[in-house]
Design an enzyme around this catalytic site. Structure first.
Site, mmCIF file in Angstrom:
data_model
loop_
_atom_site.group_PDB
_atom_site.id
_atom_site.type_symbol
_atom_site.label_atom_id
_atom_site.label_comp_id
_atom_site.label_asym_id
_atom_site.label_seq_id
_atom_site.Cartn_x
_atom_site.Cartn_y
_atom_site.Cartn_z
ATOM 1 N N THR A 282 0.601 -1.284 -0.286
ATOM 2 C CA THR A 282 0.017 -0.055 -0.438
ATOM 3 C C THR A 282 0.693 1.591 0.331
ATOM 4 O OG1 THR A 282 0.276 -0.339 2.590
ATOM 5 C CG2 THR A 282 -2.100 -0.631 1.632
ATOM 6 N N GLY B 176 5.254 2.912 -0.357
ATOM 7 C CA GLY B 176 6.631 2.850 -0.258
ATOM 8 C C GLY B 176 7.221 1.509 -1.322
ATOM 9 N N ARG C 5 -2.934 -3.532 5.065
ATOM 10 C CA ARG C 5 -4.517 -3.647 5.419
ATOM 11 C C ARG C 5 -5.468 -2.300 5.049
ATOM 12 N NH1 ARG C 5 -0.987 -2.299 11.483
ATOM 13 N NH2 ARG C 5 0.281 -1.315 9.430
ATOM 14 N N TYR D 252 13.327 -2.857 17.256
ATOM 15 C CA TYR D 252 13.442 -3.506 15.350
ATOM 16 C C TYR D 252 14.708 -3.961 14.873
ATOM 17 C CZ TYR D 252 13.057 -1.986 11.019
ATOM 18 O OH TYR D 252 13.276 -2.118 9.320
ATOM 19 N N LYS E 137 14.941 -7.466 12.628
ATOM 20 C CA LYS E 137 15.013 -7.305 11.413
ATOM 21 C C LYS E 137 16.260 -8.867 11.267
ATOM 22 C CE LYS E 137 12.763 -4.313 8.914
ATOM 23 N NZ LYS E 137 11.293 -4.755 7.503
HETATM 24 P P1 NDP Z 1 5.738 2.043 4.410
HETATM 25 O O1 NDP Z 1 5.560 2.330 5.826
HETATM 26 O O2 NDP Z 1 5.757 3.447 3.287
HETATM 27 O O3 NDP Z 1 5.397 0.700 4.097
HETATM 28 C C1 NDP Z 1 4.449 -0.226 4.630
HETATM 29 C C2 NDP Z 1 4.151 -1.275 4.275
HETATM 30 O O4 NDP Z 1 4.184 -2.628 5.949
HETATM 31 C C3 NDP Z 1 3.469 -0.669 4.292
HETATM 32 O O5 NDP Z 1 2.366 -0.830 3.155
HETATM 33 C C4 NDP Z 1 1.786 -1.432 5.411
HETATM 34 O O6 NDP Z 1 0.797 -1.068 4.566
HETATM 35 C C5 NDP Z 1 2.978 -2.677 5.219
HETATM 36 N N1 NDP Z 1 2.203 -3.276 6.961
HETATM 37 C C6 NDP Z 1 2.872 -2.977 7.896
HETATM 38 N N2 NDP Z 1 2.048 -3.061 8.935
HETATM 39 C C7 NDP Z 1 1.524 -4.376 8.418
HETATM 40 C C8 NDP Z 1 0.265 -5.213 8.784
HETATM 41 N N3 NDP Z 1 0.163 -5.211 10.477
HETATM 42 N N4 NDP Z 1 -0.321 -6.314 8.310
HETATM 43 C C9 NDP Z 1 -0.219 -5.993 6.980
HETATM 44 N N5 NDP Z 1 1.215 -4.901 6.130
HETATM 45 C C10 NDP Z 1 1.150 -3.967 7.491
HETATM 46 O O7 NDP Z 1 7.840 1.653 4.872
HETATM 47 P P2 NDP Z 1 8.959 1.037 3.917
HETATM 48 O O8 NDP Z 1 7.924 0.472 1.915
HETATM 49 O O9 NDP Z 1 9.934 1.836 4.160
HETATM 50 O O10 NDP Z 1 8.863 -0.200 4.234
HETATM 51 C C11 NDP Z 1 8.484 -1.734 3.937
HETATM 52 C C12 NDP Z 1 10.139 -2.958 4.245
HETATM 53 O O11 NDP Z 1 11.079 -2.264 3.990
HETATM 54 C C13 NDP Z 1 9.639 -2.813 5.651
HETATM 55 O O12 NDP Z 1 9.753 -4.296 5.943
HETATM 56 C C14 NDP Z 1 10.612 -1.822 6.614
HETATM 57 O O13 NDP Z 1 11.119 -2.314 8.148
HETATM 58 C C15 NDP Z 1 12.168 -2.160 5.423
HETATM 59 N N6 NDP Z 1 12.520 -1.761 5.335
HETATM 60 C C16 NDP Z 1 12.644 0.036 5.700
HETATM 61 C C17 NDP Z 1 13.623 0.653 5.182
HETATM 62 C C18 NDP Z 1 13.175 1.991 4.932
HETATM 63 O O14 NDP Z 1 14.363 2.921 5.157
HETATM 64 N N7 NDP Z 1 12.542 2.999 5.129
HETATM 65 C C19 NDP Z 1 15.032 0.620 5.086
HETATM 66 C C20 NDP Z 1 15.033 -0.912 5.902
HETATM 67 C C21 NDP Z 1 13.986 -2.065 5.573
HETATM 68 P P3 NDP Z 1 -0.676 -1.439 5.273
HETATM 69 O O15 NDP Z 1 -0.211 0.048 6.535
HETATM 70 O O16 NDP Z 1 -1.773 -0.334 4.782
HETATM 71 O O17 NDP Z 1 -0.759 -2.411 6.142
HETATM 72 C C1 8X3 Z 2 15.256 1.201 8.195
HETATM 73 C C2 8X3 Z 2 16.694 1.599 7.668
HETATM 74 O O1 8X3 Z 2 17.991 2.766 9.368
HETATM 75 O O2 8X3 Z 2 16.257 3.266 10.756
HETATM 76 O O3 8X3 Z 2 15.191 0.177 8.285
HETATM 77 O O4 8X3 Z 2 17.209 1.108 10.910
HETATM 78 S S1 8X3 Z 2 16.721 1.851 9.575
#
Ligand code: NDP
Ligand code: 8X3
Length: 253
Positions: A11, A13, A34, A153, A157
């Site tokens: 949804t 990112g 969600r 967190y 990971k």
């Molecule tokens: P966003 O917040 O933009 O996207 C997160 C996504 O996860 C949303 O689509 C959200 O959908 C979904 N989500 C969260 N909780 C739930 C749940 N309980 N059930 C179903 N879906 C869920 O963040 P990112 O795109 O950055 O994050 C995506 C992944 O990348 C994550 O695992 C994050 O930890 C990882 N990541 C991100 C980094 C960053 O700096 N942004 C760096 C490294 C890793 P909805 O809210 O609609 O449920």
């Molecule tokens: C997201 C990147 O550096 O905030 O996983 O942990 S950091």
């Protein structure tokens, strides 16, 4: 039928960017999250540009029974999942261990670890039946190095990293590839979620340097997914050019 990619957390990112990238390449998509309205908007948007089929499924990955039911009742034409991108995840809060909220810890462990396990457990049998598949797990630089106020967190990971390695070993005999992707800072809704809607704190996360974008990660995932059958990227750490590891940033003056 075109190949099918299942993307959790589509949804916003990284997940949303992956949905667009794979659709342009002709994949049919199962997109989850969600927020159902967002899934419908993304589906409508992609369908105006790409002739692919999209199945939106809204559920909370933390709910084991719901996850089990949804995949047990998947229509036959959607069962041939070729690629699973376990992307749904979040950080909740950024606090010293002694100040952190236990509810936040539970949310992160239930989403990032349990959720990934529930979805994988439901999808793996579908891949075993096809005698092939590719699982791409979204880890983080936080799953390679622990940083101050990252505590649970980071733990979640690190667990994703360990689970990816374990899956790769155990699923080897089923011809299922497993790839761990570990990004540094990516500018998405991640920081807004982490700081519970505090937009100033979220913006500060990305100040003074050019962070990765969701498209950068989608391009990388797509690259891993397009390699020949006999090639599997096991583990990939990716950062902005101005970031080296969890602590070191070279910020603009
Ligand atoms: P966003 O917040 O933009 O996207 C997160 C996504 O996860 C949303 O689509 C959200 O959908 C979904 N989500 C969260 N909780 C739930 C749940 N309980 N059930 C179903 N879906 C869920 O963040 P990112 O795109 O950055 O994050 C995506 C992944 O990348 C994550 O695992 C994050 O930890 C990882 N990541 C991100 C980094 C960053 O700096 N942004 C760096 C490294 C890793 P909805 O809210 O609609 O449920
Ligand atoms: C997201 C990147 O550096 O905030 O996983 O942990 S950091």
């Amino acid at each position: 039928m075109n190949k099918i990619v299942l993307i959790t957390g589509a949804t916003s990112g990284i997940g949303e960017a992956c949905a667009k990238k794979f659709a342009v390449a002709g994949y049919n998509l199962i997109i989850t999250g969600r927020r159902f309205e967002r899934l419908l908007e993304i589906k409508a948007n992609i369908e105006t540009n790409c002739p692919v089929n999209i199945l939106p499924l809204h559920f909370d990955v933390q709910d084991r029974k719901v996850v089990e039911n949804i995949f047990a009742n998947l229509a036959t034409e959607w069962k041939q999942i070729n690629i699973l991108i376990n992307n749904a995840g979040l950080a909740a809060g950024r606090d010293f261990f002694e100040d952190a909220d236990i509810d936040d810890w539970e949310t992160m462990l239930n989403t990032n670890v349990h959720g990934l396990l529930y979805v994988s457990k439901a999808v793996v049998p579908l891949m075993i039946a096809q005698k092939k598949g590719h699982i791409i797990n979204m880890g983080s630089i936080a799953g390679k190095e622990v940083y101050e106020k990252g505590n649970v967190y980071c733990a979640s990971k690190f667990a994703v990293d360990a689970i990816s390695k374990a899956m790769r070993i155990d699923l080897l005999k089923h011809n299922i590839k497993v790839t761990g992707i570990h990004p540094g800072a990516v500018e998405t809704e991640f920081a807004v979620v982490r700081f519970k809607g505090d937009k100033d704190k979220a913006a500060a996360t990305y100040e003074g340097y050019t962070a990765l974008t969701a498209n950068d990660i989608a391009d990388t995932i797509f690259y891993c997914a397009q390699l020949p059958e006999h090639v599997c990227i096991n583990d990939l750490v990716i950062t902005s050019t101005q970031q080296a590891g969890a602590y070191y940033f070279h910020k603009n003056n």
